[in-house]
Write an enzyme that holds these catalytic residues in place. Structure first.
Site, short mmCIF file in Angstrom:
data_model
loop_
_atom_site.label_atom_id
_atom_site.label_comp_id
_atom_site.label_asym_id
_atom_site.label_seq_id
_atom_site.Cartn_x
_atom_site.Cartn_y
_atom_site.Cartn_z
N LYS A 1 -14.40 -13.37 -0.99
CA LYS A 1 -14.50 -11.93 -0.73
C LYS A 1 -15.94 -11.48 -0.49
O LYS A 1 -16.16 -10.47 0.19
CB LYS A 1 -13.89 -11.14 -1.88
CG LYS A 1 -12.49 -11.61 -2.29
CD LYS A 1 -11.48 -11.58 -1.15
CE LYS A 1 -10.28 -12.47 -1.47
NZ LYS A 1 -9.39 -12.70 -0.34
N LYS B 1 3.33 -5.12 -5.42
CA LYS B 1 3.89 -4.03 -4.63
C LYS B 1 5.38 -3.89 -4.94
O LYS B 1 6.05 -4.89 -5.19
CB LYS B 1 3.69 -4.32 -3.14
CG LYS B 1 2.21 -4.29 -2.74
CD LYS B 1 1.99 -4.85 -1.36
CE LYS B 1 0.50 -4.95 -1.08
NZ LYS B 1 0.24 -5.79 0.10
N GLU C 1 -9.89 -6.48 1.85
CA GLU C 1 -9.82 -7.92 2.07
C GLU C 1 -8.85 -8.18 3.22
O GLU C 1 -8.17 -7.28 3.68
CB GLU C 1 -9.37 -8.66 0.80
CG GLU C 1 -8.14 -8.13 0.14
CD GLU C 1 -7.95 -8.72 -1.26
OE1 GLU C 1 -7.06 -9.55 -1.41
OE2 GLU C 1 -8.68 -8.34 -2.19
N ARG D 1 -1.91 -14.52 5.99
CA ARG D 1 -0.54 -15.04 5.96
C ARG D 1 0.43 -13.98 6.45
O ARG D 1 0.04 -12.83 6.64
CB ARG D 1 -0.17 -15.37 4.51
CG ARG D 1 -0.31 -14.12 3.63
CD ARG D 1 0.24 -14.23 2.23
NE ARG D 1 0.33 -12.94 1.58
CZ ARG D 1 -0.64 -12.33 0.92
NH1 ARG D 1 -1.82 -12.90 0.82
NH2 ARG D 1 -0.46 -11.15 0.37
C1 MV4 Z 1 -10.52 -1.35 -5.54
C2 MV4 Z 1 -9.99 -0.18 -6.08
C3 MV4 Z 1 -10.81 0.91 -6.19
N1 MV4 Z 1 -12.11 0.83 -5.82
N2 MV4 Z 1 -11.82 -1.40 -5.19
C4 MV4 Z 1 -6.70 -4.15 -6.05
C5 MV4 Z 1 -6.28 -5.29 -5.21
C6 MV4 Z 1 -7.43 -5.65 -4.36
N3 MV4 Z 1 -6.99 -5.87 -3.00
C7 MV4 Z 1 -8.36 -4.51 -4.45
N4 MV4 Z 1 -7.86 -3.62 -5.44
C8 MV4 Z 1 -8.51 -2.47 -5.72
N5 MV4 Z 1 -9.81 -2.45 -5.35
C9 MV4 Z 1 -12.57 -0.33 -5.33
N6 MV4 Z 1 -13.85 -0.40 -5.00
C10 MV4 Z 1 -8.66 -0.18 -6.46
C11 MV4 Z 1 -7.92 -1.33 -6.30
C12 MV4 Z 1 -6.58 -1.24 -6.77
C13 MV4 Z 1 -5.52 -1.28 -5.91
C14 MV4 Z 1 -5.66 -1.45 -4.55
C15 MV4 Z 1 -4.59 -1.48 -3.72
C16 MV4 Z 1 -3.30 -1.34 -4.24
C17 MV4 Z 1 -3.13 -1.20 -5.58
C18 MV4 Z 1 -4.21 -1.17 -6.44
C19 MV4 Z 1 -4.02 -0.99 -7.80
C20 MV4 Z 1 -5.08 -0.95 -8.63
C21 MV4 Z 1 -6.37 -1.08 -8.12
#
Ligand code: MV4
Length: 444
Positions: free
Chosen positions: A116, A237, A288, A292
């Protein structure tokens, strides 16, 4: 085109890939663990090879067993589905070296997006918006404090080798930063064999909006619009929809263009997903890239009329994309409910024998599943037993169709999260399209 494909997966996605192969006239090889002898993917495939005992490590994750099966069956290509070996760059590279086409991106593109820190660095180079971050791994507590002060609390600590929420720590103040840093570092080391972590500004209550892209080996990249996946619990999800109620054409184009830029810059091929956070001010930030096919790909298929799995196979076979961006039109609205074998209140897994089953149908209803009546769900794998996908001309029609389909869905013998889905669909904020990543924390 390929004559024979091995499907390195199980459950509904293995069945989904077999269906695509069948329609393309390609024969299929299933692999299975001893716990999956009676699985639908074994019954549906032209051939099936047992690759080991129930534990994933010893079967579906066993690179040598999977590759040996491909050699023995004389398969020309491997479709990894999602999970298991799907984002394992070493596996993709071994396939490449064995002369077996890996149906996915190059191992090189997978490796780039797998780290990442590398991924975010690449994104900044092409001016894709990212949240303020440490720009590199933070190596000790002192560096972590300096960075967090510079960025401003709240911050989030993430594992370089992580993704999908694994190894993240939310930090609200300097008092808890030291502990969080050390925990994140040790957890990352234990889970991924790489303890590198970085720090990022935490965005409060954003939506999770992801763009589906598809790219061939001839330089063509097209996006298929977005999916809103904000309704999740502990990074799993639960319900996804396309299009997102939060986007208009202008924002969709901007996010789609950003996703295409990402794919072109890293030479990405095959199907992929660029994940963004979309904040209250409707600003989007790269999170990110998933290299896939995703669980929730059907909602995109419903609103674009494109079979993503067939396209993956055609691309891997060297074909050019049969459509350009201007041919992609989003029509109607699709929602997917992930039906899990779990207790709707405690979320504890609920494997066991299905003693009675009615699968919904009728207009606008699609069910991707690998269950049948009298099937016993083994306890060794994830709890997803079916994906209920509906299509409607409008979001409201899709919602009422989903409620109708959930009412028709009967599963006895095990517990499922169907009651949770009914609850979500009746929430005023959901009906109004007001969702963010904290939606479920508030309502269930
Ligand atoms: C975050 C965020 C808030 N701020 N990054 C969770 C999975 C990963 N792909 C990144 N994630 C998050 N990153 C920052 N800077 C909140 C999440 C996050 C989240 C993101 C997408 C879907 C659900 C989530 C649940 C909790 C936190």
């Amino acid at each position: 085109m390929f004559h024979k494909i091995l499907i390195a997966n199980r459950g509904e996605i293995a069945v989904r890939v077999i269906r695509a192969c069948r329609e393309l006239g390609i024969s299929t090889v299933a692999v299975y663990s001893t716990a999956d002898e009676n699985s639908l993917h074994v019954k549906f495939a032209d051939e099936a090879i047992c690759i080991g005992p129930p534990k994933s490590r010893d079967s579906y994750l066993n690179v040598t067993s999977v590759l040996s099966a491909a050699e023995v069956a004389d398969a020309e290509a491997v479709h990894p589905g999602y999970g298991f070996l799907a984002e394992n760059a070493d596996f993709a590279e071994m396939c490449e070296n064995c002369g077996i086409k890996f149906i996915g991106p190059s191992s090189q593109a997978m490796r780039l997006m797998g780290n990442k820190i590398v991924a975010k660095t690449q994104m900044e180079k092409v001016k894709i918006p990212v949240l303020p971050w440490s720009k590199t791994a933070v190596k000790d507590e002192k560096e972590a404090v300096e960075m967090a002060k510079k960025i401003g609390f709240p911050v989030i600590i993430k594992a370089a080798a992580g993704g999908g929420g694994k190894g993240m720590k939310l930090v609200h103040s300097q008092a808890s930063l030291g502990n969080a840093f050390h925990t994140a570092h040790s957890e990352a080391l234990a889970a991924f064999g790489d303890g590198s972590v970085y720090i990022e500004k935490y965005s409060e209550s954003p939506r999770h909006v992801e763009i589906q892209i598809i790219a061939d080996n001839h330089g063509n990249v097209v996006h298929l619009g977005e999916r809103d996946c904000s309704i999740q619990r502990r990074h799993q999800k639960i319900l996804e929809e396309a299009p997102s109620p939060a986007l208009d054409d202008k924002l969709r184009n901007a996010m789609g263009e950003a996703a295409i830029k990402v794919a072109k810059y890293i030479g990405y091929t095959n199907a992929g997903t660029v994940e963004f956070l979309l904040d209250k001010n409707r600003r989007f930030y790269f999170m990110e890239m998933n290299t896939r096919v995703q669980v929730e790909h059907p909602v995109t298929e419903m609103v674009t009329d494109i079979d993503i799995v067939k396209e993956q196979i055609r691309i891997a076979a060297g074909e050019k994309l049969r459509f350009k961006q201007k041919h992609i039109r989003l029509k109607g609205h699709a929602i997917e409910c992930r039906i899990n074998a779990e207790d709707p209140d405690t979320f504890a897994p609920s494997p066991g024998k299905i003693t009675r089953l009615n699968i919904p149908g009728g207009p606008g209803v699609r069910v991707d599943s690998a269950i049948y009546c009298d099937y016993t769900i083994p306890p060794h794998y994830d709890s997803l037993i079916a994906k209920l996908i509906v299509y409607g001309d409008t979001r409201l029609e899709a919602i009422s169709r989903m409620k109708r389909a959930l009412d028709e869905f009967t599963v006895e013998g095990i517990k499922t999260n169907i009651p949770l889905h009914k609850k979500i669909l009746n929430e005023h904020d959901f009906i109004e399209g007001r969702v963010d990543i904290n939606f479920l924390n508030r309502y269930v």
